[in-house]
Design a protein around this motif. Structure first.
Motif, PDB file in Angstrom:
ATOM      1  N   ASP A   1      15.318   5.385   3.612  1.00 46.36           N
ATOM      2  CA  ASP A   1      14.745   6.565   2.935  1.00 46.36           C
ATOM      3  C   ASP A   1      15.642   6.913   1.747  1.00 46.36           C
ATOM      4  O   ASP A   1      16.418   7.869   1.772  1.00 46.36           O
ATOM      5  CB  ASP A   1      14.640   7.727   3.930  1.00 46.36           C
ATOM      6  N   VAL A   2      15.531   6.105   0.696  1.00 47.42           N
ATOM      7  CA  VAL A   2      16.393   6.267  -0.484  1.00 47.42           C
ATOM      8  C   VAL A   2      16.112   7.633  -1.119  1.00 47.42           C
ATOM      9  O   VAL A   2      14.952   8.052  -1.235  1.00 47.42           O
ATOM     10  CB  VAL A   2      16.159   5.115  -1.487  1.00 47.42           C
ATOM     11  N   THR A   3      17.184   8.324  -1.504  1.00 48.87           N
ATOM     12  CA  THR A   3      17.090   9.731  -1.907  1.00 48.87           C
ATOM     13  C   THR A   3      17.947   9.997  -3.139  1.00 48.87           C
ATOM     14  O   THR A   3      19.129   9.636  -3.158  1.00 48.87           O
ATOM     15  CB  THR A   3      17.602  10.627  -0.757  1.00 48.87           C
ATOM     16  N   ALA A   4      17.378  10.640  -4.143  1.00 53.27           N
ATOM     17  CA  ALA A   4      18.169  11.125  -5.280  1.00 53.27           C
ATOM     18  C   ALA A   4      18.776  12.463  -4.857  1.00 53.27           C
ATOM     19  O   ALA A   4      18.113  13.503  -4.922  1.00 53.27           O
ATOM     20  CB  ALA A   4      17.297  11.262  -6.523  1.00 53.27           C
ATOM     21  N   ARG A   5      20.041  12.419  -4.386  1.00 48.68           N
ATOM     22  CA  ARG A   5      20.614  13.599  -3.725  1.00 48.68           C
ATOM     23  C   ARG A   5      20.755  14.775  -4.679  1.00 48.68           C
ATOM     24  O   ARG A   5      20.567  15.932  -4.291  1.00 48.68           O
ATOM     25  CB  ARG A   5      21.985  13.236  -3.129  1.00 48.68           C
ATOM     26  N   ASP A   6      21.091  14.511  -5.936  1.00 48.90           N
ATOM     27  CA  ASP A   6      21.232  15.620  -6.894  1.00 48.90           C
ATOM     28  C   ASP A   6      19.888  16.312  -7.128  1.00 48.90           C
ATOM     29  O   ASP A   6      19.811  17.538  -7.199  1.00 48.90           O
ATOM     30  CB  ASP A   6      21.868  15.132  -8.214  1.00 48.90           C
ATOM     31  N   LEU A   7      18.808  15.526  -7.197  1.00 46.45           N
ATOM     32  CA  LEU A   7      17.489  16.125  -7.429  1.00 46.45           C
ATOM     33  C   LEU A   7      16.984  16.828  -6.176  1.00 46.45           C
ATOM     34  O   LEU A   7      16.268  17.836  -6.262  1.00 46.45           O
ATOM     35  CB  LEU A   7      16.491  15.052  -7.878  1.00 46.45           C
ATOM     36  N   GLN A   8      17.385  16.324  -4.996  1.00 47.18           N
ATOM     37  CA  GLN A   8      17.013  17.008  -3.757  1.00 47.18           C
ATOM     38  C   GLN A   8      17.618  18.409  -3.738  1.00 47.18           C
ATOM     39  O   GLN A   8      17.009  19.362  -3.259  1.00 47.18           O
ATOM     40  CB  GLN A   8      17.480  16.201  -2.541  1.00 47.18           C
ATOM     41  N   LYS A   9      18.849  18.526  -4.277  1.00 47.57           N
ATOM     42  CA  LYS A   9      19.512  19.833  -4.285  1.00 47.57           C
ATOM     43  C   LYS A   9      18.958  20.736  -5.379  1.00 47.57           C
ATOM     44  O   LYS A   9      18.882  21.954  -5.207  1.00 47.57           O
ATOM     45  CB  LYS A   9      21.026  19.648  -4.458  1.00 47.57           C
ATOM     46  N   SER A  10      18.545  20.163  -6.531  1.00 45.19           N
ATOM     47  CA  SER A  10      18.112  21.019  -7.638  1.00 45.19           C
ATOM     48  C   SER A  10      16.631  21.402  -7.551  1.00 45.19           C
ATOM     49  O   SER A  10      16.225  22.421  -8.101  1.00 45.19           O
ATOM     50  CB  SER A  10      18.385  20.328  -8.980  1.00 45.19           C
ATOM     51  N   ASP A  11      15.825  20.607  -6.843  1.00 46.18           N
ATOM     52  CA  ASP A  11      14.382  20.886  -6.734  1.00 46.18           C
ATOM     53  C   ASP A  11      14.125  21.583  -5.394  1.00 46.18           C
ATOM     54  O   ASP A  11      14.679  21.182  -4.380  1.00 46.18           O
ATOM     55  CB  ASP A  11      13.562  19.590  -6.747  1.00 46.18           C
ATOM     56  N   SER A  12      13.225  22.570  -5.371  1.00 44.95           N
ATOM     57  CA  SER A  12      12.945  23.206  -4.077  1.00 44.95           C
ATOM     58  C   SER A  12      11.993  22.362  -3.240  1.00 44.95           C
ATOM     59  O   SER A  12      11.944  22.487  -2.020  1.00 44.95           O
ATOM     60  CB  SER A  12      12.403  24.621  -4.268  1.00 44.95           C
ATOM     61  N   GLN A  13      11.209  21.496  -3.861  1.00 44.54           N
ATOM     62  CA  GLN A  13      10.421  20.502  -3.136  1.00 44.54           C
ATOM     63  C   GLN A  13      11.137  19.155  -3.279  1.00 44.54           C
ATOM     64  O   GLN A  13      11.754  18.894  -4.300  1.00 44.54           O
ATOM     65  CB  GLN A  13       9.013  20.394  -3.728  1.00 44.54           C
ATOM     66  N   TRP A  14      10.999  18.287  -2.290  1.00 40.52           N
ATOM     67  CA  TRP A  14      11.737  17.021  -2.305  1.00 40.52           C
ATOM     68  C   TRP A  14      10.923  15.847  -2.833  1.00 40.52           C
ATOM     69  O   TRP A  14      11.350  14.702  -2.774  1.00 40.52           O
ATOM     70  CB  TRP A  14      12.222  16.679  -0.892  1.00 40.52           C
ATOM     71  N   THR A  15       9.723  16.151  -3.357  1.00 38.90           N
ATOM     72  CA  THR A  15       8.820  15.071  -3.752  1.00 38.90           C
ATOM     73  C   THR A  15       9.449  14.127  -4.772  1.00 38.90           C
ATOM     74  O   THR A  15       9.361  12.916  -4.646  1.00 38.90           O
ATOM     75  CB  THR A  15       7.521  15.671  -4.327  1.00 38.90           C
ATOM     76  N   ARG A  16      10.132  14.709  -5.786  1.00 38.09           N
ATOM     77  CA  ARG A  16      10.736  13.853  -6.801  1.00 38.09           C
ATOM     78  C   ARG A  16      11.931  13.108  -6.211  1.00 38.09           C
ATOM     79  O   ARG A  16      12.063  11.889  -6.385  1.00 38.09           O
ATOM     80  CB  ARG A  16      11.171  14.719  -8.001  1.00 38.09           C
ATOM     81  N   ALA A  17      12.803  13.808  -5.494  1.00 34.56           N
ATOM     82  CA  ALA A  17      14.036  13.201  -4.971  1.00 34.56           C
ATOM     83  C   ALA A  17      13.761  12.034  -4.028  1.00 34.56           C
ATOM     84  O   ALA A  17      14.550  11.095  -3.943  1.00 34.56           O
ATOM     85  CB  ALA A  17      14.848  14.263  -4.243  1.00 34.56           C
ATOM     86  N   LYS A  18      12.639  12.106  -3.335  1.00 33.63           N
ATOM     87  CA  LYS A  18      12.317  11.108  -2.316  1.00 33.63           C
ATOM     88  C   LYS A  18      11.247  10.120  -2.763  1.00 33.63           C
ATOM     89  O   LYS A  18      10.957   9.175  -2.039  1.00 33.63           O
ATOM     90  CB  LYS A  18      11.794  11.821  -1.050  1.00 33.63           C
TER      91      LYS A  18
END
Ligand code: ZN
Length: 208
Positions: free
Chosen positions: A93-110
Motif C-alpha cells: 500500500d504505497v503511500t505519499a506520507r507528506d500528502l497524507q498529512k497535508s490532505d484531509s482525504q487520503w485519495t491523492r496520497a494513496k
C-alpha cells in the motif's frame, strides 16, 4: 489457481490495524476499523516499476496481507466470511506520507498510478490466524507483522466492510500495515512477502 491479472473491482484498505504502527505515526488505535479506498488504476504486478510522483517528497512502503474476495458478501457475519475468501495476496500500500498529512482525504496520497503492487494469489486458502507479512528494501528487512497481532481480525474486517458496501468477487481488502514503515527512493527494490503464500517485488524510480 492462476494469478489474477485483472484488476480488483475495488480495493478497500484498513488503516491503523496494528498497535505498534498506529503508535509510530502518533495515532491511537481506532475503536472501529478505519477504512479507505485505493483506485484499481493504482495496481501494478511483480517486477513493474513504482513511480515516485513529483508532487511528493516522501513516498513510503506499507507491506500488507491482502484478501481476495471469492463470492458476493453483503452484511455477512464473521463466521460466514471464510467461505467467501478466494485467496491471500501480498500487497504494498504505497503511500505519499507528506500528502497524507497535508490532505484531509487520503485519495491523492494513496491513489497515484503504480501505488498498489500485488503478488500472485495463494493457491489455497492458508490459516488466516497464522499469516506473517515481511517487507524488505534492497534485501534488508524493514517490517514483520503477524495477522494474530491485528487490532481487528481478517473475518471481523470483512464482516464490518460488508455492512457498508457489498464485497464482490475479485475485490481486494488490504488489512493494514505493521510498524516499520519508511521511505522509498529511486533505485530501491521493495519486496513484500507473505512467506509460503505470496510475494511481490518492484523497483522504484523517479517520475521522468
Ligand atoms: Zn496501508
Amino acid at each position: 489457481m492462476p494469478a489474477i491479472r485483472s484488476r480488483p473491482g475495488k480495493i478497500v484498505c484498513v488503516g491503523r490495524n496494528y498497535p505498534e504502527h498506529a503508535k509510530e505515526l502518533g495515532n491511537e488505535v481506532p475503536k472501529e476499523p478505519l477504512i479507505f479506498l485505493k483506485p484499481p488504476s493504482s495496481v501494478v504486478w511483480q517486477g513493474e516499476t513504482i513511480v515516485l510522483p513529483s508532487a511528493s517528497r516522501r513516498v513510503e512502503y506499507e507491506g500488507e496481507i491482502g484478501v481476495v474476495v471469492g463470492r458476493s458478501m453483503t452484511r455477512v457475519s464473521e463466521n460466514d466470511v471464510t467461505s467467501g475468501i478466494r485467496s491471500i495476496i501480498a500487497v504494498n500500500d504505497v503511500t505519499a506520507r507528506d500528502l497524507q498529512k497535508s490532505d484531509s482525504q487520503w485519495t491523492r496520497a494513496k491513489g497515484f498510478d503504480t501505488f498498489c503492487p500485488l503478488g500472485e494469489e495463494s493457491s489455497e486458502l492458508p490459516d488466516l490466524d497464522s499469516l506473517t507479512v515481511v517487507t524488505r528494501v534492497n534485501g534488508v528487512e524493514r517490517q514483520r507483522g503477524k495477522s494474530s497481532e491485528m487490532v481487528f481480525s481478517i473475518p471481523s474486517l470483512l464482516a464490518y466492510i460488508s455492512r457498508i458496501m457489498t464485497l464482490e468477487p475479485g475485490d481486494l481488502v488490504a488489512t493494514g500495515t505493521p510498524s516499520g514503515v519508511g521511505p522509498l527512493v529511486s533505485g530501491d527494490i521493495v519486496e513484500i512477502e507473505i512467506p509460503g503464500v505470496s510475494r511481490v517485488s518492484n523497483p522504484v524510480q523517479e517520475d521522468q
